[in-house]
Design a protein around this motif. Structure first.
Motif, PDB file in Angstrom:
ATOM      1  N   GLY A   7      -4.064   5.972  -5.569  1.00 37.64           N
ATOM      2  CA  GLY A   7      -3.120   6.343  -4.767  1.00 37.64           C
ATOM      3  C   GLY A   7      -3.673   6.429  -3.187  1.00 37.64           C
ATOM      4  N   LEU A   8      -4.699   7.150  -3.410  1.00 37.87           N
ATOM      5  CA  LEU A   8      -5.227   7.328  -1.775  1.00 37.87           C
ATOM      6  C   LEU A   8      -5.822   6.255  -1.068  1.00 37.87           C
ATOM      7  N   ASN A  24       0.006  13.400   0.516  1.00 38.53           N
ATOM      8  CA  ASN A  24      -1.334  12.580   0.737  1.00 38.53           C
ATOM      9  C   ASN A  24      -1.019  11.281   1.491  1.00 38.53           C
ATOM     10  N   VAL A  25       0.140  10.647   0.949  1.00 33.03           N
ATOM     11  CA  VAL A  25       0.266   9.271   1.719  1.00 33.03           C
ATOM     12  C   VAL A  25       0.795   9.509   2.946  1.00 33.03           C
ATOM     13  N   MET A  70      -4.802   3.105  -1.782  1.00 31.85           N
ATOM     14  CA  MET A  70      -3.764   2.254  -1.271  1.00 31.85           C
ATOM     15  C   MET A  70      -2.857   2.857  -0.042  1.00 31.85           C
ATOM     16  N   ALA A  71      -2.920   4.319   0.099  1.00 27.93           N
ATOM     17  CA  ALA A  71      -2.348   4.690   1.273  1.00 27.93           C
ATOM     18  C   ALA A  71      -3.360   4.575   2.381  1.00 27.93           C
ATOM     19  N   GLY A 128       0.867  -1.150  -0.029  1.00 30.49           N
ATOM     20  CA  GLY A 128      -0.028   0.036  -0.064  1.00 30.49           C
ATOM     21  C   GLY A 128       0.952   1.148   0.187  1.00 30.49           C
ATOM     22  N   THR A 173       2.748   1.489  -3.559  1.00 31.74           N
ATOM     23  CA  THR A 173       1.755   1.746  -4.584  1.00 31.74           C
ATOM     24  C   THR A 173       1.415   3.400  -4.281  1.00 31.74           C
ATOM     25  N   GLY A 174       0.992   3.583  -3.268  1.00 28.95           N
ATOM     26  CA  GLY A 174       0.243   5.072  -2.837  1.00 28.95           C
ATOM     27  C   GLY A 174       1.188   6.131  -3.459  1.00 28.95           C
ATOM     28  N   HIS A 198       1.338   6.630  -7.081  1.00 23.99           N
ATOM     29  CA  HIS A 198      -0.062   7.126  -7.672  1.00 23.99           C
ATOM     30  C   HIS A 198      -0.500   8.526  -7.185  1.00 23.99           C
ATOM     31  N   THR A 199      -0.010   9.015  -6.176  1.00 22.75           N
ATOM     32  CA  THR A 199      -0.477  10.221  -5.695  1.00 22.75           C
ATOM     33  C   THR A 199       0.849  11.022  -4.902  1.00 22.75           C
TER      34      THR A 199
END
Length: 304
Positions: A152-153, A98-99, A155-156, A86, A89-90, A93-94
């Protein structure tokens, strides 16, 4: 010298684990391989490292000790894999901010899970500390916050829940060494990454950095942090992990010249100050308790 309390032992174990974890961001950022390739080698090398370390620790008792972890141990392994997948990947993609903001909710998630499932309560002082540190960590991330893909959000969020639930479940069975199940979790990371095409040679330059990370730092960090909940509430172990944001950010600044903004410095100062104050208070409480016990022991030995 008074015997070390479980709480103090837990802080030392988890804190040492965070120190070993701190170079993670620096070494990850210094590699140029795709995330799926990085995850494949990270999972494979960690699985080998965990197997060697735990074989030396337990020898012929390794398999019985792993079986003693039961289904909760299997969950810890899956959650360890989920938090790693997570997080990486996060980040892909973001925005990193954010993560980090989402990941910083892990202490609250761990505390709520422990209260809902096992009725473990935290003192008010710990809740205040959690909120202050989350505020500081959020300040550190604000400068990097931005729009990102929903994946991304999501997975975070998976990373935050996996991390918190892993530590909460490990805390529920302190008699079992859940760090043994990290072997299973690392293998799961490797298998998932391989299924998405990660089984590729990264090149000697990047492989050297991945090897350094997965042999010298991450095995010790993961085992120590996974052991922390045997002595300390899961929420407080998650709280100590916020230190990695501060120390890891400092190492990236020192070696890669990525200068953090004023909010990052302010947030880091808040986290370090809050944890230091809490440490002094905890030390004072331990000394006071030891003094009371010593006086009570002397009183019991006085002649009538």
């Amino acid at each position: 010298m008074a015997e070390m309390s479980d709480r103090t032992k837990g802080f030392l174990i988890a804190g040492l684990g965070v120190l070993f974890l701190s170079p993670d961001a620096l070494l990850v950022k210094s590699t140029s391989v795709p995330p799926v390739v990085f995850l494949f080698w990270r999972g494979l090398l960690l699985a080998l490292s965990f197997a060697v370390i735990n074989s030396l620790r337990y020898r012929s008792q390794l398999l019985p000790a792993m079986r003693a972890c039961g289904r909760r141990g299997l969950y810890c392994g899956v959650a360890f894999a989920g938090s790693t997948l997570g997080f990486v990947t996060g980040m892909k993609h973001t925005a990193a901010g954010n993560v980090l903001v989402i990941l910083n909710t892990a202490p609250v998630i761990a505390a709520v899970l422990a209260w809902l499932v096992w009725r473990e309560r935290l003192p008010l002082r710990t809740w205040v500390l959690i909120l202050v540190c989350i505020g500081g960590a959020t300040l550190m991330a604000v400068g990097e916050m931005g729009k990102g893909q929903p994946l991304g959000l999501i997975m975070a969020g998976v990373a935050a829940f996996s991390l918190a639930s892993n530590l909460a479940v490990a805390r529920s069975r302190p008699q079992a060494d859940m760090s043994l199940m990290l072997i299973f979790g690392a293998l799961l990371i490797c298998i998932v990454a391989a299924c998405f095409g990660g089984a590729q040679w990264p090149g000697w330059h990047d492989f050297g950095r991945i090897l350094l990370l997965c042999i010298c730092f991450l095995p010790a960090a993961s085992i120590l942090i996974q052991t922390g909940p045997r002595y300390l509430p899961a929420a407080e172990v998650s709280l100590l992990l916020l230190l990695e944001t501060v120390i890891g950010g400092f190492l990236v600044w020192l070696f890669l010249d990525e200068i953090p903004g004023p909010l990052a410095f302010a947030g880091g100062a808040i986290i370090l100050t809050a944890l230091a104050v809490n440490g002094f208070i905890e030390d004072w409480r331990q000394r006071r308790r030891a003094s009371r016990l010593k006086k009570a022991g002397r009183a019991s030995r006085l002649p009538e």
